[in-house]
Design an enzyme around this catalytic site. Sequence first.
Site, short mmCIF file in Angstrom:
data_model
loop_
_atom_site.label_atom_id
_atom_site.label_comp_id
_atom_site.label_asym_id
_atom_site.label_seq_id
_atom_site.Cartn_x
_atom_site.Cartn_y
_atom_site.Cartn_z
N SER A 1 20.14 -19.56 -16.61
CA SER A 1 19.74 -18.22 -17.03
C SER A 1 18.21 -18.13 -17.19
CB SER A 1 20.50 -17.86 -18.31
OG SER A 1 20.42 -16.47 -18.53
N ASP B 1 29.85 -12.67 -12.89
CA ASP B 1 28.75 -12.73 -13.85
C ASP B 1 28.07 -11.36 -13.95
OD1 ASP B 1 26.41 -13.22 -15.25
OD2 ASP B 1 25.99 -15.12 -14.24
N HIS C 1 28.91 -15.38 -16.75
CA HIS C 1 27.64 -15.99 -17.13
C HIS C 1 27.80 -17.20 -18.07
CE1 HIS C 1 23.36 -15.88 -16.93
NE2 HIS C 1 23.20 -15.83 -18.23
#
Length: 370
Positions: A137, A315, A345
């Site tokens: 991320s 995601d 995610h």
Amino acid sequence: EMIRYWGYPIETHDVITADGYILNLFRIPHGRASGANSSCYRPAILLVHGLGVSSPEWLMNPPESSPAYIFADTGFDVFLMNHRGSTYSKRHMTLMPWDNKYWQFTVDELAKYDAPAVIDKVLALTGQHATYWVGNSQGTLTGFMALADTPAYNSKVKALIQVGPVGSSYYSKGIFEFLIHGVYKYLKPIADFYRVAFGAHEISQGIPLLFRPLIKLCLIIPLGREVCESVVHLSFGPVAPTFNTSRVGVYLSHAPSGTSTWNILHLAQNGLHRRVEHMDHNPLENLQRYGQETPTPYNYSNIVAPVYLFWGPNDWGTTQDDVEKYLLKELRNEVGSFEVPGYNHLDFMLATDNADKVWNPIVEIVRNLE
Ligand SMILES: *[C@@H]1O[C@H](CO)[C@@H](O)[C@H](O)[C@H]1NC(C)=O
Ligand SMILES: *[C@@H]1O[C@H](CO)[C@@H](O)[C@H](O)[C@H]1NC(C)=O
Ligand SMILES: *[C@@H]1O[C@H](CO)[C@@H](O)[C@H](O)[C@H]1NC(C)=O
């Protein structure tokens, strides 16, 4: 404590950045079975955490489904960095964390100061000429930004291996889409006034206190569970069936971790402008920093280290569109793009079948590169 609990060795190292922040770097020098045979070559691998979490995100599950342990047991020298302002990196040579100045940073500073300092420390500790960068991320974004803005570091990174890769965030879905396109877009003047008049602050330090009673409510009140699951779904996408619900208490005792309000504003700015650019401070400061009154974009053509992207079609935070319509267009060199079916995610880190779907394939990629 967690790393020792599972029987792994652990070292901690201080890393001092050029602007005086003191970061905590954890190291798992070898796995459980491999022993401390120092004559054995173990490639360095640097794990870079995401927004709102810190290094424990790499070891949330038992060893079979935690990337930090999987890498240690497959022969790596594992380093876990902690960005400035997160749980384990709250020190500075002169500033105190209650000082407004301490929090005047965004991903710009994470990429410009934290990333090079940590990479150099890893190389100094291992004596190797380069390390693997595995980002999750926000940790993918800072990897791209660091190599784009400080191209000399391309030769110190053997590959950027990006899990849940962040593009501009323009294509986020659900809650993040609403925050960028429904809230930030209209409240930007207020955000600008806040920055100029009040400076920067830590966010989410107090949230755990608020957070845990709220989570308890999820379990107690009628429909609470459904409501809470919807919030997770709307933020990160539908969770995989292999998500271990009985472990949520462990996950929540390590998240959220702190960052600065300015960082959130910068990420929202990227989303709104549909590109990765430097923080928009104000025309005068922009002129000083970037030589022009508007923020300059990061030039991803400068990234020449090999790039591997692992992304999930479910995601909602870092979406397939963000990968296909932004990242794959911006990145100049050849990119390995891997779809992880059924993952949202959070699943890269938390789903109990993540070794087969994400981490063992990455070990395989690195073996081939080595
Ligand atoms: C340590 O590793 C080296 C190189 O891989 C190997 O030759 C040696 O036998 C190992 N020593 C022990 C005690 O396992
Ligand atoms: C799921 O979480 C529970 C509680 O922490 C743990 O005991 C169990 O080992 C986990 N299951 C898997 C497959 O990781
Ligand atoms: C971006 O970097 C590439 C490769 O280093 C260079 O050729 C190009 O001129 C740069 N673009 C801008 C807008 O600076």
